[in-house]
Scaffold this motif. Sequence first.
Motif, PDB file in Angstrom:
ATOM      1  N   THR A 103      -8.805  18.085 -26.389  1.00 30.62           N
ATOM      2  CA  THR A 103      -8.511  19.283 -25.598  1.00 30.62           C
ATOM      3  C   THR A 103      -8.545  20.524 -26.482  1.00 30.62           C
ATOM      4  O   THR A 103      -9.066  21.574 -26.089  1.00 30.62           O
ATOM      5  CB  THR A 103      -7.141  19.161 -24.915  1.00 30.62           C
ATOM      6  N   PRO A 121      -7.388  15.520 -20.206  1.00 27.61           N
ATOM      7  CA  PRO A 121      -6.669  16.763 -20.533  1.00 27.61           C
ATOM      8  C   PRO A 121      -5.273  16.484 -21.076  1.00 27.61           C
ATOM      9  O   PRO A 121      -4.567  15.599 -20.593  1.00 27.61           O
ATOM     10  CB  PRO A 121      -6.595  17.485 -19.175  1.00 27.61           C
ATOM     11  N   ASP A 122      -4.891  17.218 -22.104  1.00 25.61           N
ATOM     12  CA  ASP A 122      -3.562  17.114 -22.678  1.00 25.61           C
ATOM     13  C   ASP A 122      -2.757  18.326 -22.218  1.00 25.61           C
ATOM     14  O   ASP A 122      -3.055  19.467 -22.595  1.00 25.61           O
ATOM     15  CB  ASP A 122      -3.644  17.082 -24.211  1.00 25.61           C
ATOM     16  N   ALA A 170      -8.449  22.462 -15.623  1.00 21.50           N
ATOM     17  CA  ALA A 170      -7.919  21.433 -16.516  1.00 21.50           C
ATOM     18  C   ALA A 170      -6.545  20.963 -16.055  1.00 21.50           C
ATOM     19  O   ALA A 170      -6.248  19.759 -16.064  1.00 21.50           O
ATOM     20  CB  ALA A 170      -7.849  21.965 -17.944  1.00 21.50           C
ATOM     21  N   THR A 175      -1.177  20.753 -24.874  1.00 21.25           N
ATOM     22  CA  THR A 175      -2.156  21.628 -25.517  1.00 21.25           C
ATOM     23  C   THR A 175      -2.580  22.748 -24.579  1.00 21.25           C
ATOM     24  O   THR A 175      -2.743  23.904 -24.998  1.00 21.25           O
ATOM     25  CB  THR A 175      -3.388  20.813 -25.945  1.00 21.25           C
ATOM     26  N   LEU A 176      -2.756  22.429 -23.315  1.00 19.34           N
ATOM     27  CA  LEU A 176      -3.150  23.439 -22.331  1.00 19.34           C
ATOM     28  C   LEU A 176      -2.073  24.511 -22.182  1.00 19.34           C
ATOM     29  O   LEU A 176      -2.383  25.695 -22.032  1.00 19.34           O
ATOM     30  CB  LEU A 176      -3.415  22.786 -20.980  1.00 19.34           C
TER      31      LEU A 176
END
Length: 347
Positions: free
Chosen positions: A213, A289-290, A245, A293-294
Amino acid sequence: MPILQACAHRIDKQSDEQPATLTRGDAMTDTTTAESLLATFNSNFHGKPKAWGHFGGGGGEDDTDSTKNSDAAPAASSRFAFELERYRSGEINFSDFTRQTTESLMPLIDAHLSIGGHWWFVHSRQGEAEYLTLTLLHQREGYGFDSDLNVVPVQQLNLGQLMLAARIDLTQWQRGQSRQYITYVQDRGNKKLVEDFRLWLGCQEGINAGAETRTLLKAFSDYVESEDLPEEASREKTETLIDYANAQAKRGEPITLDELSKLVDEQQPKAFYDYIRNQDYGLAAEIPPDKRTLQQFKRFAGRASGVSISFDSHLLGNSIEYDDERDRLIIKQVPGQLKDQIKDRKG
C-alpha cells in the motif's frame, strides 16, 4: 452471500492448566440466521489488521508457480490444506472435513488460549467466487428480556474479539494463479499465536499489505507530480484513490490497479496503470489495502501572504524538509511547471 455449508464445534477450556475438550457438531440444516451472522462477521473481519498468503506447498516458491494455468490446487502443505483438498474433491463431506481439522487445532488452543469458544466453518458463495470462512467465536455475558419482560443474563457471541479467523478464496486457490487467496487476522498483541495459526493453515505469506500500500501511494504521488497537475485536480485524484481503497478494504476486496487507473483519470483510463508498469514499482495487479497506511496518507496544506503550499505527507523528510529553527520549508524537487514559470519571469 448464500451459505452452501456451515458447521460449528464447541471447544471448552476452563483454564490454562486444563486441556481443551471438543464437542463435535453436524452441518447446519437451516442457514438463514447464519447468513446474517456471516455478514456481521465479515464486517468485523474486514476491519481487523490482516495478513495475506497462500498454501505453501511445503514452503518452496516453485510449488506455487508450478500450479499456474492449471485447474489443480497446489500440493497440501499442512493437515488443514490436505483435508481441504479432500473436501473439495468430494472425498469427504463438509462435517468430516471440519471435525478432522478442528481436532488438529486443539494443541494450538491449549498452547495459547485460556478460554474456548465455537469453531465455526462456513462455505459460501459471493458472485462467481466461493469462500471458506473459519473462526473461533468467543462468548461474553450480556443481558436480555424474557417473555415476562424481566431482565435476564444471556450469552452473546463476541464478534469484536477475533483472535483466530481466516477467509480463503477457494476459487482463486483452485485456479492456482494467486499468492494472496488466504486472509487471516493478524493480532499484533499475540504474534506467536498468529504464527502458529499460520503454520496450522499451511499458509505462506504472499504479500505485505502495508508495504504494498505504501508503494502504491508513493507511485501515485510520483504520477501526480509527473503530470504537473493543478492543486485542485491533484486533490480530487487523491480523494478518489483514498475513497476507492477504503471502500475495497471495507468489503475485504483488493485494490485492482486497472480499475483504480480508470477512476483516477476517466479521460485516460490506462494512464496511471501504464505509468506504474513503465516505472517498474514491482506492484502486483491486485493489492490488499492496508487501512492503517491509508489513514496516514494525507496532504499538508497552508496559505499565507500570497503563498499557497500543499504536498503529500510522505514527502516530508525526503524531497521536502522543514527547518524548525529557521522556520523554513526546503523543496528539493521543484515541480516542472512552477520551475518554468519562474524561469520565464526571470528571463
